[in-house]
Write a protein that holds these residues in place. Sequence first.
Motif, short mmCIF file in Angstrom:
data_model
loop_
_atom_site.label_atom_id
_atom_site.label_comp_id
_atom_site.label_asym_id
_atom_site.label_seq_id
_atom_site.Cartn_x
_atom_site.Cartn_y
_atom_site.Cartn_z
N SER A 34 42.43 38.66 37.52
CA SER A 34 41.21 38.33 38.26
C SER A 34 41.32 38.81 39.71
O SER A 34 42.40 38.84 40.28
N LEU A 35 40.18 39.17 40.26
CA LEU A 35 40.10 39.62 41.65
C LEU A 35 39.56 38.51 42.53
O LEU A 35 38.49 37.95 42.26
N VAL A 36 40.32 38.19 43.58
CA VAL A 36 39.86 37.28 44.63
C VAL A 36 39.60 38.14 45.86
O VAL A 36 40.52 38.78 46.38
N VAL A 37 38.36 38.18 46.32
CA VAL A 37 38.03 38.99 47.50
C VAL A 37 38.16 38.12 48.74
O VAL A 37 37.52 37.06 48.86
N VAL A 38 38.99 38.55 49.67
CA VAL A 38 39.28 37.78 50.88
C VAL A 38 38.30 38.19 51.96
O VAL A 38 38.31 39.34 52.43
N THR A 39 37.46 37.26 52.37
CA THR A 39 36.35 37.56 53.28
C THR A 39 36.59 37.07 54.70
O THR A 39 35.64 36.98 55.49
N LEU A 53 27.19 41.44 43.23
CA LEU A 53 27.91 42.53 42.56
C LEU A 53 28.92 42.00 41.54
O LEU A 53 29.74 42.76 41.02
N GLY A 54 28.87 40.70 41.29
CA GLY A 54 29.71 40.14 40.24
C GLY A 54 30.99 39.48 40.68
O GLY A 54 31.78 39.03 39.84
N VAL A 55 31.23 39.40 41.98
CA VAL A 55 32.42 38.70 42.48
C VAL A 55 32.22 37.20 42.30
O VAL A 55 31.17 36.65 42.67
N ARG A 214 54.27 43.18 37.62
CA ARG A 214 55.21 42.05 37.50
C ARG A 214 54.53 40.76 37.05
O ARG A 214 55.11 39.69 37.15
N GLY A 215 53.30 40.86 36.55
CA GLY A 215 52.69 39.71 35.88
C GLY A 215 51.63 38.96 36.65
O GLY A 215 51.20 37.89 36.20
N ALA A 216 51.17 39.46 37.79
CA ALA A 216 50.13 38.75 38.55
C ALA A 216 48.89 38.54 37.68
O ALA A 216 48.46 39.44 36.97
N THR A 217 48.34 37.34 37.79
CA THR A 217 47.06 37.05 37.12
C THR A 217 45.90 37.11 38.10
O THR A 217 44.75 37.18 37.68
N HIS A 218 46.19 37.04 39.39
CA HIS A 218 45.17 37.12 40.43
C HIS A 218 45.69 38.01 41.55
O HIS A 218 46.85 37.88 41.97
N VAL A 219 44.84 38.92 42.03
CA VAL A 219 45.18 39.73 43.21
C VAL A 219 44.18 39.40 44.30
O VAL A 219 42.99 39.19 44.04
N ARG A 220 44.66 39.32 45.54
CA ARG A 220 43.85 38.91 46.68
C ARG A 220 43.60 40.13 47.56
O ARG A 220 44.51 40.61 48.22
N GLY A 222 41.35 42.12 50.51
CA GLY A 222 40.40 42.02 51.61
C GLY A 222 39.93 43.38 52.08
O GLY A 222 38.84 43.84 51.76
N SER A 223 40.78 44.08 52.83
CA SER A 223 40.35 45.31 53.51
C SER A 223 39.93 46.41 52.55
O SER A 223 39.04 47.21 52.88
N ALA A 224 40.53 46.50 51.38
CA ALA A 224 40.16 47.56 50.45
C ALA A 224 38.74 47.39 49.93
O ALA A 224 38.10 48.36 49.51
N VAL A 225 38.22 46.17 49.98
CA VAL A 225 36.84 45.91 49.57
C VAL A 225 35.91 45.90 50.78
O VAL A 225 34.85 46.54 50.78
N LEU A 226 36.29 45.18 51.83
CA LEU A 226 35.39 44.94 52.95
C LEU A 226 35.55 45.90 54.11
O LEU A 226 34.71 45.95 55.01
N GLY A 227 36.66 46.67 54.12
CA GLY A 227 36.91 47.57 55.23
C GLY A 227 37.75 46.89 56.30
O GLY A 227 38.16 45.74 56.17
#
Length: 233
Positions: A34-39, A53-55, A214-220, A222-227
């Motif tokens: 799952s993707l967690v977008v850090v705002t 956009l589905g986040v 290495r098995g992450a179920t969630h990645v956090r 920020g900048s790659a999405v929001l700049g």
Amino acid sequence: MSARRDELVANLDAVRRRIDAACADAGRDRGEVSLVVVTKFFPASDVRILADLGVTDVGENRHQEAEAKAAECADLGLRWHFIGGLQSNKAAAVASYADVVESVDRAKLVEALSRGAHTRGHEVDVLLQVGLDPPGADHRSGAAPDDVAELARRVEEAGMLRLRGLMAVAPLGEEPDDAFARLAEVHAELLRDHPGATVLSAGMSGDLEAAIRRGATHVRVGSAVLGPRPAVQ
């Protein structure tokens, strides 16, 4: 379509494609991550575009900003993750709006979070933050791996908190793959006693591929999405 929406569409698509590729390379099902977008530092207007956009999962680092943004965007039905360093005197307040608290690294936070969750009348998911720095290093936040079992026990015994897994940040100056390999070992030990603690939140904009390997179920992310983050006022 606004220029900002166009930018977020392109960035979000690029990040999702990176996650797709990392899952394929690791032989994992895409649905496992799952993707967690850090705002952090970005306005509620960006959160609204992302939701459109589905986040579904949004991360925040600072209590005052997170509380205000969660209230402003309450109609969106998002899951709010608090991922920043947490002061014990703010923990109860954070539990009043956060659905997931990812930065529990000491026992003192557990009672305060439980109190806030009781006041809210809503269970809060908890991730234990594990420090991955080698001995003698300038540590980022996080409980020592040897302290995880006791911290997990305290969360399990507290009311209105659900132990869901672990969170960590790769140490500066070390290959993320090596750090996340150690995290995977700590997670495996936790799962032996707490089989429901399946969440592993690891990886950010620069190292999400290593985390997924290495098995992450969630990645956090920020900048790659929001700049680049705007200057703090």
